[in-house]
Enzyme design. Sequence first.
Site, PDB file in Angstrom:
ATOM      1  N   ASP A 114      -8.184  12.026  35.637  1.00  0.00           N
ATOM      2  CA  ASP A 114      -9.242  11.247  35.814  1.00  0.00           C
ATOM      3  C   ASP A 114      -8.577   9.718  36.514  1.00  0.00           C
ATOM      4  O   ASP A 114      -9.045   8.668  36.678  1.00  0.00           O
ATOM      5  CB  ASP A 114     -10.338  11.444  33.838  1.00  0.00           C
ATOM      6  CG  ASP A 114     -11.420  12.036  34.728  1.00  0.00           C
ATOM      7  OD1 ASP A 114     -11.569  12.741  35.421  1.00  0.00           O
ATOM      8  OD2 ASP A 114     -11.692  12.686  33.887  1.00  0.00           O
TER       9      ASP A 114
ATOM     10  N   HIS B 250      -4.432  15.645  27.281  1.00  0.00           N
ATOM     11  CA  HIS B 250      -5.398  16.951  27.895  1.00  0.00           C
ATOM     12  C   HIS B 250      -5.106  17.915  26.938  1.00  0.00           C
ATOM     13  O   HIS B 250      -4.756  18.231  26.291  1.00  0.00           O
ATOM     14  CB  HIS B 250      -5.079  17.064  29.104  1.00  0.00           C
ATOM     15  CG  HIS B 250      -6.300  18.427  29.967  1.00  0.00           C
ATOM     16  ND1 HIS B 250      -5.982  19.347  29.717  1.00  0.00           N
ATOM     17  CD2 HIS B 250      -7.074  18.030  31.057  1.00  0.00           C
ATOM     18  CE1 HIS B 250      -7.305  19.666  31.051  1.00  0.00           C
ATOM     19  NE2 HIS B 250      -7.268  19.137  31.310  1.00  0.00           N
TER      20      HIS B 250
HETATM   21  N1  ACO Z   1      -5.191   7.427  24.453  1.00  0.00           N
HETATM   22  C1  ACO Z   1      -4.910   7.260  23.336  1.00  0.00           C
HETATM   23  N2  ACO Z   1      -4.381   8.404  22.459  1.00  0.00           N
HETATM   24  C2  ACO Z   1      -4.955   9.345  22.501  1.00  0.00           C
HETATM   25  C3  ACO Z   1      -5.767   9.785  23.883  1.00  0.00           C
HETATM   26  C4  ACO Z   1      -5.833   8.503  24.550  1.00  0.00           C
HETATM   27  N3  ACO Z   1      -6.456   9.306  25.818  1.00  0.00           N
HETATM   28  N4  ACO Z   1      -5.245  11.339  24.115  1.00  0.00           N
HETATM   29  C5  ACO Z   1      -5.880  11.741  23.090  1.00  0.00           C
HETATM   30  N5  ACO Z   1      -4.662  10.878  21.898  1.00  0.00           N
HETATM   31  C6  ACO Z   1      -3.816  11.092  20.548  1.00  0.00           C
HETATM   32  C7  ACO Z   1      -5.237  11.372  19.736  1.00  0.00           C
HETATM   33  O1  ACO Z   1      -5.841   9.657  18.832  1.00  0.00           O
HETATM   34  C8  ACO Z   1      -4.696  12.011  18.825  1.00  0.00           C
HETATM   35  O2  ACO Z   1      -4.019  11.629  17.824  1.00  0.00           O
HETATM   36  P1  ACO Z   1      -3.473  11.794  16.146  1.00  0.00           P
HETATM   37  O3  ACO Z   1      -2.702  13.398  16.136  1.00  0.00           O
HETATM   38  O4  ACO Z   1      -3.150  10.776  16.193  1.00  0.00           O
HETATM   39  O5  ACO Z   1      -5.008  11.454  15.448  1.00  0.00           O
HETATM   40  C9  ACO Z   1      -3.826  13.301  19.336  1.00  0.00           C
HETATM   41  O6  ACO Z   1      -3.819  12.518  20.583  1.00  0.00           O
HETATM   42  C10 ACO Z   1      -4.924  14.179  19.524  1.00  0.00           C
HETATM   43  O7  ACO Z   1      -5.796  13.993  20.828  1.00  0.00           O
HETATM   44  P2  ACO Z   1      -7.260  15.115  20.522  1.00  0.00           P
HETATM   45  O8  ACO Z   1      -8.418  13.781  20.880  1.00  0.00           O
HETATM   46  O9  ACO Z   1      -8.051  15.500  19.208  1.00  0.00           O
HETATM   47  O10 ACO Z   1      -7.018  15.735  21.904  1.00  0.00           O
HETATM   48  P3  ACO Z   1      -8.355  16.906  21.784  1.00  0.00           P
HETATM   49  O11 ACO Z   1      -6.946  17.689  22.852  1.00  0.00           O
HETATM   50  O12 ACO Z   1      -8.905  17.451  21.260  1.00  0.00           O
HETATM   51  O13 ACO Z   1      -8.738  16.299  23.320  1.00  0.00           O
HETATM   52  C11 ACO Z   1      -9.016  14.555  25.105  1.00  0.00           C
HETATM   53  C12 ACO Z   1      -8.650  16.033  24.836  1.00  0.00           C
HETATM   54  C13 ACO Z   1     -10.597  14.704  25.191  1.00  0.00           C
HETATM   55  C14 ACO Z   1      -8.420  14.718  26.368  1.00  0.00           C
HETATM   56  C15 ACO Z   1      -8.254  13.486  24.828  1.00  0.00           C
HETATM   57  O14 ACO Z   1      -7.193  13.578  24.632  1.00  0.00           O
HETATM   58  C16 ACO Z   1      -9.259  11.940  25.139  1.00  0.00           C
HETATM   59  O15 ACO Z   1      -9.974  11.651  24.903  1.00  0.00           O
HETATM   60  N6  ACO Z   1      -8.422  11.553  26.650  1.00  0.00           N
HETATM   61  C17 ACO Z   1      -9.938  10.649  26.726  1.00  0.00           C
HETATM   62  C18 ACO Z   1     -10.758  11.071  27.668  1.00  0.00           C
HETATM   63  C19 ACO Z   1     -10.033  11.799  29.039  1.00  0.00           C
HETATM   64  O16 ACO Z   1      -9.273  11.394  30.038  1.00  0.00           O
HETATM   65  N7  ACO Z   1     -10.766  12.306  29.545  1.00  0.00           N
HETATM   66  C20 ACO Z   1     -10.755  13.016  30.945  1.00  0.00           C
HETATM   67  C21 ACO Z   1      -9.970  14.280  30.465  1.00  0.00           C
HETATM   68  S1  ACO Z   1      -9.494  15.463  31.596  1.00  0.00           S
HETATM   69  C22 ACO Z   1     -10.892  15.620  32.287  1.00  0.00           C
HETATM   70  O17 ACO Z   1     -12.197  16.766  31.314  1.00  0.00           O
HETATM   71  C23 ACO Z   1     -11.492  15.979  33.938  1.00  0.00           C
END
Ligand code: ACO
Length: 378
Positions: free
Chosen positions: A315, A261
């Site tokens: 989620d 998140h």
């Molecule tokens: N699985 C594995 N690794 C993850 C996940 C995940 N679900 N989420 C974040 N990471 C890791 C990334 O790979 C990244 O790693 P790195 O630094 O080694 O490259 C780091 O954590 C940061 O991730 P970002 O995507 O840059 O973080 P951001 O704040 O932009 O993203 C997000 C947040 C989009 C929710 C992300 O965690 C994600 O894509 N999760 C999966 C989709 C999801 O569940 N979305 C629902 C969110 S809640 C909502 O909107 C209701």
Amino acid sequence: MVMSTASKGLEGVVAAETELSFIDGVKGVLEYVGIEIDDLARNSTFEEVVFLLWNKRLPSQGELNSFTSELRGQYEISDTVLSRIKDLPTSAQPMHALRTMISYLALEDSDPNSTKPEEVQRKALGILAKAPAIVAAFDRHRRGEKFIPPDTSLSFAANFLKMLNGKAPTETMERAFDVCMILHADHGLNASTFTARVIISTLSDIYSTMTGAIGALRGPLHGGANEGVMVMLNEISSVAAAEDYVMGKMTRKEKIMGFGHRVYKAYDPRATYLKTLAEQLAKDTGNSDLYEKSHAVEQVMEREVAAKGIYPNVDFYSATTYHCIGLELDLFTPMFALSRISGWAGHGLEQLEANRLIRPTAEYTGPHGVAYVPIGQR
Ligand code: ACO
């Protein structure tokens, strides 16, 4: 004031003031108008939470009664809306159907553009009240089944489940669905709420605001993740297979839906509540295997990435919960939308209270002084 460098994904940028929801992402706290989400999930109803978000205070019993009856009075969709729904291709995805039909509601409003707060709230009430009938009507249409008209003697939650399934839900199902609605109602300046505030800040109408917000919610990085979770759980053949499945995705640098998140670096408090709900519902409905698979995925993720602040988000366990309530996979994100309409409207009203056009600046990173080359010479 112009900041010289862009913040990727606007991370850390404070883009609005709000009194609607407070999030402490480090401690894992969420409050609506100062009331802890856990307190609301245990003691409130969705209708009361909507009143709270639109009035920034809890209603008296009399106020709640009249708000609820106004909402119920708007449950019905017109014959024209129903007939437009029946014109939609049965192959359409429910989120596209919902977005299209919410947009269509503006065409039935003789004064759709008013931005007077009382008018916006009245229109938002109509949108919120009719959205369940739209989703249920579309789902029954694609299944080749007859539309079931709304039942104004029922709560928002029970009415929707009855229109969808043809029979009123059990008390446990109604309460579980109502709690899901409460937990999804508002969440700070998330992507769809920001979209809503941007649209209404142009003094555009509430129908456009909702339509745009639904579009933003649909994406798999936002509300669409709950469907992604279910796809993933279906792909995991057994509890024992969860470890290899998750590790395979991690090795390929693929994200695990329902984890991580932008704001929470601790356990999402909504996920805490939904986990308990999912476990109980799974037991009651013979879906314990699904819950166990979810739990196994969580355990691998905890071992691998909890240290990076990646935990289940709202989620993750809502997927198991919705499945146990008997919802089709592609109705999961529309369920999120049904609830979040309340938050989008609350933010729209708040934006209008002290509106200024939301118009940030981009950092230009392209070239300058490029000569125009006539088309025949390129
Ligand atoms: N699985 C594995 N690794 C993850 C996940 C995940 N679900 N989420 C974040 N990471 C890791 C990334 O790979 C990244 O790693 P790195 O630094 O080694 O490259 C780091 O954590 C940061 O991730 P970002 O995507 O840059 O973080 P951001 O704040 O932009 O993203 C997000 C947040 C989009 C929710 C992300 O965690 C994600 O894509 N999760 C999966 C989709 C999801 O569940 N979305 C629902 C969110 S809640 C909502 O909107 C209701």
